[in-house]
Design a protein around this motif. Sequence first.
Motif, PDB file in Angstrom:
ATOM      1  N   LYS A   1     -57.379 -65.592  -1.487  1.00  0.00           N
ATOM      2  CA  LYS A   1     -56.351 -64.968  -2.351  1.00  0.00           C
ATOM      3  C   LYS A   1     -55.328 -64.190  -1.534  1.00  0.00           C
ATOM      4  O   LYS A   1     -54.850 -63.134  -1.952  1.00  0.00           O
ATOM      5  CB  LYS A   1     -57.007 -64.061  -3.413  1.00  0.00           C
ATOM      6  N   LYS A   2     -55.035 -64.683  -0.333  1.00  0.00           N
ATOM      7  CA  LYS A   2     -54.100 -63.987   0.551  1.00  0.00           C
ATOM      8  C   LYS A   2     -52.886 -64.862   0.844  1.00  0.00           C
ATOM      9  O   LYS A   2     -52.970 -66.090   0.759  1.00  0.00           O
ATOM     10  CB  LYS A   2     -54.773 -63.657   1.894  1.00  0.00           C
ATOM     11  N   ILE A   3     -51.803 -64.190   1.228  1.00  0.00           N
ATOM     12  CA  ILE A   3     -50.651 -64.912   1.763  1.00  0.00           C
ATOM     13  C   ILE A   3     -50.815 -64.891   3.280  1.00  0.00           C
ATOM     14  O   ILE A   3     -51.560 -64.036   3.800  1.00  0.00           O
ATOM     15  CB  ILE A   3     -49.300 -64.272   1.333  1.00  0.00           C
ATOM     16  N   PRO A   4     -50.173 -65.739   4.054  1.00  0.00           N
ATOM     17  CA  PRO A   4     -49.281 -66.798   3.600  1.00  0.00           C
ATOM     18  C   PRO A   4     -50.042 -68.047   3.144  1.00  0.00           C
ATOM     19  O   PRO A   4     -51.125 -68.331   3.657  1.00  0.00           O
ATOM     20  CB  PRO A   4     -48.489 -67.107   4.868  1.00  0.00           C
TER      21      PRO A   4
ATOM     22  N   SER B   1     -45.364 -59.076   6.133  1.00  0.00           N
ATOM     23  CA  SER B   1     -46.623 -59.609   6.679  1.00  0.00           C
ATOM     24  C   SER B   1     -46.395 -60.291   8.034  1.00  0.00           C
ATOM     25  O   SER B   1     -45.601 -61.231   8.160  1.00  0.00           O
ATOM     26  CB  SER B   1     -47.219 -60.636   5.707  1.00  0.00           C
TER      27      SER B   1
ATOM     28  N   LYS C   1     -50.986 -60.400  -7.940  1.00  0.00           N
ATOM     29  CA  LYS C   1     -50.786 -61.732  -7.350  1.00  0.00           C
ATOM     30  C   LYS C   1     -50.457 -62.778  -8.410  1.00  0.00           C
ATOM     31  O   LYS C   1     -50.992 -62.719  -9.520  1.00  0.00           O
ATOM     32  CB  LYS C   1     -52.054 -62.128  -6.582  1.00  0.00           C
TER      33      LYS C   1
ATOM     34  N   TYR D   1     -48.440 -62.154   9.364  1.00  0.00           N
ATOM     35  CA  TYR D   1     -48.966 -63.515   9.237  1.00  0.00           C
ATOM     36  C   TYR D   1     -47.951 -64.431   8.554  1.00  0.00           C
ATOM     37  O   TYR D   1     -47.806 -65.597   8.921  1.00  0.00           O
ATOM     38  CB  TYR D   1     -50.280 -63.490   8.454  1.00  0.00           C
TER      39      TYR D   1
ATOM     40  N   LEU E   1     -48.469 -58.231  -3.856  1.00  0.00           N
ATOM     41  CA  LEU E   1     -49.897 -58.324  -3.514  1.00  0.00           C
ATOM     42  C   LEU E   1     -50.787 -57.458  -4.412  1.00  0.00           C
ATOM     43  O   LEU E   1     -52.008 -57.607  -4.416  1.00  0.00           O
ATOM     44  CB  LEU E   1     -50.117 -58.017  -2.030  1.00  0.00           C
TER      45      LEU E   1
ATOM     46  N   GLU F   1     -54.349 -69.841   5.581  1.00  0.00           N
ATOM     47  CA  GLU F   1     -54.599 -69.241   6.900  1.00  0.00           C
ATOM     48  C   GLU F   1     -53.423 -69.595   7.827  1.00  0.00           C
ATOM     49  O   GLU F   1     -53.156 -70.778   8.110  1.00  0.00           O
ATOM     50  CB  GLU F   1     -55.921 -69.710   7.530  1.00  0.00           C
ATOM     51  N   SER F   2     -52.787 -68.537   8.332  1.00  0.00           N
ATOM     52  CA  SER F   2     -51.549 -68.747   9.085  1.00  0.00           C
ATOM     53  C   SER F   2     -51.717 -69.661  10.302  1.00  0.00           C
ATOM     54  O   SER F   2     -50.878 -70.530  10.550  1.00  0.00           O
ATOM     55  CB  SER F   2     -50.963 -67.401   9.515  1.00  0.00           C
ATOM     56  N   THR F   3     -52.808 -69.487  11.052  1.00  0.00           N
ATOM     57  CA  THR F   3     -52.933 -70.304  12.267  1.00  0.00           C
ATOM     58  C   THR F   3     -53.201 -71.776  11.914  1.00  0.00           C
ATOM     59  O   THR F   3     -52.769 -72.681  12.632  1.00  0.00           O
ATOM     60  CB  THR F   3     -54.048 -69.769  13.200  1.00  0.00           C
TER      61      THR F   3
HETATM   62  N1  GSH Z   1     -56.237 -64.503   8.419  1.00  0.00           N
HETATM   63  C1  GSH Z   1     -55.181 -64.550   7.439  1.00  0.00           C
HETATM   64  C2  GSH Z   1     -54.728 -63.128   7.147  1.00  0.00           C
HETATM   65  C3  GSH Z   1     -53.750 -63.074   5.997  1.00  0.00           C
HETATM   66  C4  GSH Z   1     -53.635 -61.666   5.425  1.00  0.00           C
HETATM   67  O1  GSH Z   1     -54.352 -60.730   5.821  1.00  0.00           O
HETATM   68  N2  GSH Z   1     -52.727 -61.518   4.454  1.00  0.00           N
HETATM   69  C5  GSH Z   1     -52.543 -60.250   3.807  1.00  0.00           C
HETATM   70  C6  GSH Z   1     -51.104 -59.766   3.936  1.00  0.00           C
HETATM   71  S1  GSH Z   1     -50.724 -59.395   5.622  1.00  0.00           S
HETATM   72  C7  GSH Z   1     -52.840 -60.401   2.301  1.00  0.00           C
HETATM   73  O2  GSH Z   1     -52.502 -61.376   1.688  1.00  0.00           O
HETATM   74  N3  GSH Z   1     -53.468 -59.381   1.725  1.00  0.00           N
HETATM   75  C8  GSH Z   1     -53.744 -59.338   0.325  1.00  0.00           C
HETATM   76  C9  GSH Z   1     -55.182 -59.041   0.034  1.00  0.00           C
HETATM   77  O3  GSH Z   1     -55.975 -58.892   0.985  1.00  0.00           O
HETATM   78  O4  GSH Z   1     -55.526 -58.961  -1.144  1.00  0.00           O
HETATM   79  C10 GSH Z   1     -54.049 -65.429   7.961  1.00  0.00           C
HETATM   80  O5  GSH Z   1     -53.940 -65.582   9.180  1.00  0.00           O
HETATM   81  O6  GSH Z   1     -53.296 -65.999   7.151  1.00  0.00           O
END
Ligand code: GSH
Length: 219
Positions: free
Chosen positions: A52-55, A13, A40, A15, A37, A66-68
Amino acid sequence: MADEVVLLDFRISMYGMRVRIALREKGIEFEHREEDLMNKSELLLKMNPIHKKIPVLIHNGKAVCESTVALQYIDEVWNDRAPLLSTDPYQRAQARFWVDYIDKKVYDGGRKVVWSGQGEELEVAKKELIESLKVLEGELGEKKFYGGEKIGLVDICLVGFYVWFYAYEKFGNLSIEAECPKLVAWGKRCAEVESVAKSVPGQEEVYELVAEMRKPFGL
Ligand SMILES: N[C@@H](CCC(=O)N[C@@H](CS)C(=O)NCC(=O)O)C(=O)O
């Protein structure tokens, strides 16, 4: 009490990579937990119930999503070392502008190149990606890094996409080096920085993993 820092992450990733790099720039010890992923963990769903996303950065039990947002948090909490941003408000605003540009334009263009298959859709995606990279190359100019002599927020946020360049090239049948030689040279310089070298996978590894991820979709 010592800080407990955990990062819920996924190796390829872009991010996740930026949070790893920022933590290493600051010299923060952290536990890296790789997520599947497709399946999860309970912890990820609990810590990032909205997206529900990483990181996800978990600092002493508290989640930052949110990474930023995580990068800003890291810079504010560990503000006594390795600043990610300039002290000048205008320079800070500019850096944030470019990070926003990267997350909108480069992410979108790259995603479409990877997932478009063939034909007109892919051609449009390639054009979109290259255009955004050229804009970023223009912004870099003759500087060593976007942050000047050292990597800063923009470098940290863009280098994860550089790691995907080989995948974009293979799936898009294009040469980013031919289109944006200075940007590729910048990526190579970044890859030599210790915090980056320790945090990012190789370009071939990214390509191979993404090729596997495309297979179920007949790509
Ligand atoms: N805007 C988010 C984007 C994070 C993102 O897109 N993560 C992806 C992996 S690159 C993820 O967890 N995807 C799993 C999903 O969408 O279910 C950030 O900056 O943290």
